[in-house]
Design a protein around this motif. Structure first.
Motif, PDB file in Angstrom:
ATOM      1  N   GLU A 114       0.859  -1.349   0.040  1.00  0.00           N
ATOM      2  CA  GLU A 114       0.127  -0.190  -0.007  1.00  0.00           C
ATOM      3  C   GLU A 114       0.871   1.303  -0.129  1.00  0.00           C
ATOM      4  O   GLU A 114       0.673   2.182  -0.823  1.00  0.00           O
ATOM      5  CB  GLU A 114      -0.785  -0.163   1.186  1.00  0.00           C
ATOM      6  CG  GLU A 114      -1.887   1.010   1.417  1.00  0.00           C
ATOM      7  CD  GLU A 114      -2.992   0.922   2.327  1.00  0.00           C
ATOM      8  OE1 GLU A 114      -3.922   0.118   2.294  1.00  0.00           O
ATOM      9  OE2 GLU A 114      -2.564   1.089   3.581  1.00  0.00           O
ATOM     10  N   ARG A 175      -5.904  -4.863   3.023  1.00  0.00           N
ATOM     11  CA  ARG A 175      -5.725  -4.904   1.434  1.00  0.00           C
ATOM     12  C   ARG A 175      -4.997  -6.266   0.952  1.00  0.00           C
ATOM     13  O   ARG A 175      -3.673  -5.919   0.932  1.00  0.00           O
ATOM     14  CB  ARG A 175      -5.223  -3.757   1.004  1.00  0.00           C
ATOM     15  CG  ARG A 175      -4.721  -3.288  -0.345  1.00  0.00           C
ATOM     16  CD  ARG A 175      -3.800  -2.208  -0.688  1.00  0.00           C
ATOM     17  NE  ARG A 175      -3.477  -2.201  -2.010  1.00  0.00           N
ATOM     18  CZ  ARG A 175      -2.640  -2.700  -2.606  1.00  0.00           C
ATOM     19  NH1 ARG A 175      -1.728  -3.987  -2.061  1.00  0.00           N
ATOM     20  NH2 ARG A 175      -2.328  -2.748  -3.918  1.00  0.00           N
ATOM     21  N   GLU A 248     -10.297  10.049   0.942  1.00  0.00           N
ATOM     22  CA  GLU A 248     -10.135   8.870   1.250  1.00  0.00           C
ATOM     23  C   GLU A 248     -10.217   7.771   0.202  1.00  0.00           C
ATOM     24  O   GLU A 248     -10.150   6.674   0.373  1.00  0.00           O
ATOM     25  CB  GLU A 248     -11.297   8.586   2.265  1.00  0.00           C
ATOM     26  CG  GLU A 248     -11.104   9.188   3.831  1.00  0.00           C
ATOM     27  CD  GLU A 248     -10.087   8.827   4.542  1.00  0.00           C
ATOM     28  OE1 GLU A 248     -10.117   7.576   4.724  1.00  0.00           O
ATOM     29  OE2 GLU A 248      -9.535   9.405   5.238  1.00  0.00           O
ATOM     30  N   ARG A 251      -7.768   4.597  -0.675  1.00  0.00           N
ATOM     31  CA  ARG A 251      -8.232   3.128  -0.001  1.00  0.00           C
ATOM     32  C   ARG A 251      -8.734   2.137  -1.254  1.00  0.00           C
ATOM     33  O   ARG A 251      -8.184   0.794  -1.289  1.00  0.00           O
ATOM     34  CB  ARG A 251      -9.003   3.005   1.233  1.00  0.00           C
ATOM     35  CG  ARG A 251      -8.752   3.911   2.165  1.00  0.00           C
ATOM     36  CD  ARG A 251      -9.777   3.909   3.267  1.00  0.00           C
ATOM     37  NE  ARG A 251      -9.499   4.692   4.384  1.00  0.00           N
ATOM     38  CZ  ARG A 251      -8.752   4.457   5.342  1.00  0.00           C
ATOM     39  NH1 ARG A 251      -8.196   3.366   5.338  1.00  0.00           N
ATOM     40  NH2 ARG A 251      -8.502   5.387   6.279  1.00  0.00           N
TER      41      ARG A 251
END
Length: 295
Positions: A114, A175, A248, A251
């Motif tokens: 990530e 994730r 956001e 994500r």
């Protein structure tokens, strides 16, 4: 410790580029006696008390990283991997299966990916997320992670009555880069339910989740037979809210939104749908839901 780092990266199949970055960071710290002493003190702090002040530990690590000329995110990650060695011993002392440690530590690699996607750096930009794993209150089971939280509302279903402060299992969806297939989710819930019922006497087992994935309007763009639709539908939504901006959406897109929708990757149907929402000025958001486990 250097041998442990090498073995850890091998065990979890880290990219060679990442291994080299952390090896270089570790060598940079050890090359300075003052930085080395400070780093070893941080490792000892965790060995002495897993309930330590993690926020302060990462502040101290940031200073060490700066002194060694490495990025703060890289330093964060290096410290966590070193802590994983002590955590493994804590698991053994507590009689918790090695498999649970392994699944929980998979989160490090997921957060590494990530960070690399969003910032182009091998490391983690959310070190504060990890206190739950390292103080042994959060555990991973297959595709999901759980920890005990206190319920927020009054709720009743199938003979189960919940009140504020009732212990429930908070659900995190890491994730993983893999699909949330129903079979893996079922196994995750089953394993988590059994673990928390046996070790922490959580009964009845009730799962809660607060996530952008539960945002009710997602159903407008999800196929009813999709895995995400099924996951969302398993929860009774008790509260939802909209975001004021699109900060956001990283994500979903793995990149920060810079104001240009065309810069967002649109290689999946959900990403394309969200990109279209942004073009139209449609709000995104998240929701809090509850699911009573029936086995």
């Amino acid at each position: 410790m250097k041998t442990y780092l090498s073995d850890f990266f091998q065990e979890f199949s880290y990219p060679q580029e990442a291994r080299a970055a952390f090896a270089q960071a570790y060598d940079s710290i050890l090359s300075d006696s003052g930085l080395k002493s400070g780093f070893e003190a941080l490792l000892q702090r965790y060995q002495d008390d897993k309930q330590m002040d993690y926020g302060q530990a990462f502040k101290d690590m940031a200073e060490i990283s700066s002194g060694a000329g490495i990025h703060e995110y890289t330093g964060n990650f290096l410290l966590l991997v070193c802590y994983s060695r002590t955590l493994r011993e804590y698991y053994r002392e507590a009689g918790i299966a090695e498999e649970i440690w392994h699944t929980s530590m998979c989160d490090l690699k997921w957060k590494l990916d990530e960070c690399k996607c969003v910032y182009g750096i091998w490391g983690t930009f959310v070190p504060g997320w990890y206190d739950g794993f390292f103080d042994m209150t959060r555990f991973g089971f297959r595709k999901l992670q759980f920890e005990i939280r206190r319920f927020r509302y009054h709720y009743e279903k199938n003979g189960v009555i919940l009140n504020p402060e009732t212990p429930v299992l908070n659900t995190h969806i890491p994730r993983t880069g893999e699909r949330l297939d129903p079979e893996s989710l079922r196994e995750s819930y089953e394993l988590g339910a059994a673990f928390f019922r046996e070790r922490f006497q959580v009964d009845p087992v009730v799962f809660v989740c607060n996530s952008w994935l539960l945002y009710p309007r997602n159903k407008e763009v999800l196929s009813p037979d999709s895995n995400l639709y099924s996951f969302l539908s398993a929860y009774d939504i008790l509260k939802s809210e909209e975001y004021d901006d699109y900060s956001e959406v990283w994500r979903l897109f793995d990149v920060n939104y810079d104001g240009n929708v065309d810069h967002l990757p649109q290689d999946t149907s959900l990403r394309r749908a969200y990109a279209d929402w942004i073009r139209k000025g449609v709000k995104t958001g998240d929701a809090y839901g509850v699911s009573v486990w029936n086995g």
